[in-house]
Design a protein around this motif. Structure first.
Motif, PDB file in Angstrom:
ATOM      1  N   SER A 141      43.642  28.029 -49.968  1.00  0.00           N
ATOM      2  CA  SER A 141      44.113  29.032 -48.921  1.00  0.00           C
ATOM      3  C   SER A 141      43.435  30.381 -49.976  1.00  0.00           C
ATOM      4  O   SER A 141      44.260  30.225 -51.563  1.00  0.00           O
ATOM      5  CB  SER A 141      45.284  29.372 -48.077  1.00  0.00           C
ATOM      6  OG  SER A 141      45.686  28.396 -47.395  1.00  0.00           O
ATOM      7  N   GLN A 158      54.987  16.395 -49.124  1.00  0.00           N
ATOM      8  CA  GLN A 158      55.461  17.293 -48.061  1.00  0.00           C
ATOM      9  C   GLN A 158      55.756  16.829 -46.172  1.00  0.00           C
ATOM     10  O   GLN A 158      56.695  17.072 -46.218  1.00  0.00           O
ATOM     11  CB  GLN A 158      53.870  18.140 -47.321  1.00  0.00           C
ATOM     12  CG  GLN A 158      54.265  18.973 -48.397  1.00  0.00           C
ATOM     13  CD  GLN A 158      53.179  20.639 -48.095  1.00  0.00           C
ATOM     14  OE1 GLN A 158      52.849  21.004 -46.741  1.00  0.00           O
ATOM     15  NE2 GLN A 158      51.394  20.997 -48.672  1.00  0.00           N
ATOM     16  N   GLU A 169      51.487  24.670 -52.633  1.00  0.00           N
ATOM     17  CA  GLU A 169      50.622  23.570 -52.164  1.00  0.00           C
ATOM     18  C   GLU A 169      50.165  24.656 -51.086  1.00  0.00           C
ATOM     19  O   GLU A 169      49.242  24.394 -50.553  1.00  0.00           O
ATOM     20  CB  GLU A 169      51.322  22.469 -51.407  1.00  0.00           C
ATOM     21  CG  GLU A 169      50.675  21.145 -51.110  1.00  0.00           C
ATOM     22  CD  GLU A 169      50.275  20.968 -52.095  1.00  0.00           C
ATOM     23  OE1 GLU A 169      48.649  20.018 -52.452  1.00  0.00           O
ATOM     24  OE2 GLU A 169      49.856  20.273 -53.047  1.00  0.00           O
ATOM     25  N   ILE A 170      50.509  25.266 -50.090  1.00  0.00           N
ATOM     26  CA  ILE A 170      49.570  25.967 -48.810  1.00  0.00           C
ATOM     27  C   ILE A 170      49.353  27.299 -49.407  1.00  0.00           C
ATOM     28  O   ILE A 170      47.439  26.713 -49.378  1.00  0.00           O
ATOM     29  CB  ILE A 170      50.767  26.385 -48.195  1.00  0.00           C
ATOM     30  CG1 ILE A 170      51.236  25.567 -47.390  1.00  0.00           C
ATOM     31  CG2 ILE A 170      50.312  27.247 -47.246  1.00  0.00           C
ATOM     32  CD1 ILE A 170      53.361  26.202 -46.174  1.00  0.00           C
ATOM     33  N   LYS A 176      55.666  23.370 -41.812  1.00  0.00           N
ATOM     34  CA  LYS A 176      55.868  22.054 -42.536  1.00  0.00           C
ATOM     35  C   LYS A 176      57.428  21.567 -42.365  1.00  0.00           C
ATOM     36  O   LYS A 176      58.574  21.570 -41.828  1.00  0.00           O
ATOM     37  CB  LYS A 176      55.688  22.856 -43.854  1.00  0.00           C
ATOM     38  CG  LYS A 176      55.148  23.507 -44.375  1.00  0.00           C
ATOM     39  CD  LYS A 176      53.417  22.229 -43.901  1.00  0.00           C
ATOM     40  CE  LYS A 176      52.534  23.441 -44.904  1.00  0.00           C
ATOM     41  NZ  LYS A 176      50.922  22.119 -44.151  1.00  0.00           N
ATOM     42  N   ALA A 218      52.852  29.928 -42.053  1.00  0.00           N
ATOM     43  CA  ALA A 218      52.121  28.390 -42.133  1.00  0.00           C
ATOM     44  C   ALA A 218      53.608  26.920 -42.853  1.00  0.00           C
ATOM     45  O   ALA A 218      53.479  26.205 -42.748  1.00  0.00           O
ATOM     46  CB  ALA A 218      51.927  28.417 -43.112  1.00  0.00           C
ATOM     47  N   VAL A 219      54.163  28.255 -43.774  1.00  0.00           N
ATOM     48  CA  VAL A 219      55.894  27.626 -43.976  1.00  0.00           C
ATOM     49  C   VAL A 219      56.297  26.783 -42.963  1.00  0.00           C
ATOM     50  O   VAL A 219      56.412  25.680 -42.963  1.00  0.00           O
ATOM     51  CB  VAL A 219      56.179  28.417 -45.371  1.00  0.00           C
ATOM     52  CG1 VAL A 219      57.619  27.919 -45.661  1.00  0.00           C
ATOM     53  CG2 VAL A 219      55.840  28.680 -46.126  1.00  0.00           C
ATOM     54  N   CYS A 250      56.644  22.892 -51.660  1.00  0.00           N
ATOM     55  CA  CYS A 250      55.503  23.451 -50.339  1.00  0.00           C
ATOM     56  C   CYS A 250      54.942  24.878 -50.637  1.00  0.00           C
ATOM     57  O   CYS A 250      53.756  24.732 -49.099  1.00  0.00           O
ATOM     58  CB  CYS A 250      56.466  23.447 -49.415  1.00  0.00           C
ATOM     59  SG  CYS A 250      56.154  23.593 -47.554  1.00  0.00           S
TER      60      CYS A 250
END
Length: 399
Positions: free
Chosen positions: A280, A20, A275-276, A295, A291-292, A272
């Motif tokens: 969660s 990331q 991955e988040i 990054k 949240a994205v 990405c």
């Protein structure tokens, strides 16, 4: 040329698929480079290091390549692996900027250019000839700051209203109401149409001047989305939507998003998001979007697109269009301000004019803002769409 070694060097990966904030992302984010230019700079760095490893004489990097080199030195494991692959430890020798050093590095730079031509052909100018790759657009810098001019647009209009009033006073007292207001509205509408045509044509000519530049020519779809929308959420919309369409993510009954397939692809932006979501519980889209956006890989899109905008907006060609539009809109606002001044001077009722000027002011500001963004919201995206539709081999490619 040692083709076997070069093929190995060319295949060397600076990043992992799941990174990331890997090497290339950090390089792009810190220097505000586009995805294409980052990959281009990395390729030229590989070529330079190949030349350094396969020749006994000193070679010299460009300033762009040197930035990549400095960054790679920080990633010590990757740099050691790369030098092992090259079969030679390449030491970075900083210049002391004294006269003897200058001659040595000048000779090394000329030697590098000759060796590069023998092995790879002509050096790409945007990487090798410029300290700042944006200078490769070859746009003349304007003496004026468009942003500051726009902030003071209303002040300049108010200051100009007095001389304009003096100039057109004889004409104003001859035109009766409501003919003045009807004529003004029609003229203002015509002015907006003319300005829109003028700006679109002028920006099309400006784009024709820079469109062949590799950095502009190779803007990624997501960079274009941000360039057009000036909103990272719109970029995330596209990425998440495709994950839903490809059935990697699904919408649950409580309107939360759940991860169905956590396998990675070659799309770093989708990876990405995956991955988040892997770490969660199912979450609402707004939470995921927030949240994205945090990054670095998405922040790089914003920084690189804004850098292109800033460079173009600072150009003489762009500034001329904005200043011309400001003058035209400002003079038209001065006409109605002059009517108010004249009415007050002649002790006529002007209350309705004070009310009428508000929508004209709002319309003027809106259109000035629209013209300022027209190149990025209409001209460049439209050209890209036309080009892609004409040459596309895969019409189902979501990007």
């Amino acid at each position: 040329m040692n083709k076997i070694l070069w093929e190995k060097v060319e295949r060397f990966e600076f990043d992992n698929a799941t990174d990331q904030y890997g090497f290339s992302t950090r390089l792009a984010l810190e220097n505000h480079w586009t995805s294409y230019f980052t990959q281009s700079a990395l390729l030229e760095y590989k070529k330079f290091m190949f030349l350094a490893a396969t020749n006994n004489e000193m070679v010299s990097p460009s300033e762009i390549v040197d930035i990549v080199w400095h960054q790679h030195l920080i990633f010590t494991n990757s740099y050691s692996d790369f030098c092992t692959l090259l079969g030679k430890r390449i030491e970075h020798i900083p210049s002391t900027h004294n006269r003897s050093e200058f001659e040595k590095f000048k000779s090394a730079k000329e030697r590098t250019k000759e060796l590069y031509k023998i092995n790879f052909g002509v050096q790409p100018a945007e990487v090798w000839d410029y300290h700042n790759e944006m200078d490769s657009l070859q746009l003349k810098k304007s003496k004026f700051d468009v942003y500051n001019l726009r902030k003071k647009f209303l002040i300049y209009s108010l200051l100009a209203s007095v001389p304009v009033c003096i100039l057109i006073f004889p004409l104003l007292i001859k035109i009766k109401n409501p003919y003045f207001l009807i004529g003004y509205i029609l003229s203002f509408a015509l002015l907006l149409l003319v300005l829109n045509f003028y700006a679109k044509r002028s920006f099309s000519l400006l784009y024709e001047k820079i469109r062949s530049n590799p950095i502009i020519q190779n803007l990624s779809p997501l960079e274009l989305v941000f360039l057009t929308e000036d909103n990272l959420e719109k970029v995330v919309h596209g990425v998440v939507n495709n994950l839903i369409m490809s059935k990697k993510v699904r919408i649950l009954t409580d309107n939360r998003l759940g991860l169905v397939d956590n396998s990675f692809s070659n799309n770093r932006y989708e990876n990405c998001v995956i991955e988040i979501m892997k770490d969660s519980d199912p979450m609402p889209y707004t939470q995921l979007c927030y949240a994205v956006i945090q990054k670095p890989i998405f922040g790089q899109l914003q920084k690189s697109a804004n850098r292109i905008k800033d460079k173009i907006r600072a150009s003489k060609e762009f500034t001329i269009v904005i200043i011309s539009s400001m003058i035209a809109l400002g003079l038209f606002l001065d006409i109605i301000l002059s009517r108010i001044i004249t009415g007050i001077w002649r002790d006529k009722p002007v209350a309705y004019l004070f009310i009428a000027i508000i929508p004209f002011l709002l319309t003027a500001f809106y259109n000035l803002d629209r013209i300022s963004n027209l190149l990025f919201t209409k001209v460049i995206p439209t050209s890209f769409k036309q080009e892609i539709r004409k040459n596309s081999q895969n019409e189902n490619d979501w990007e």
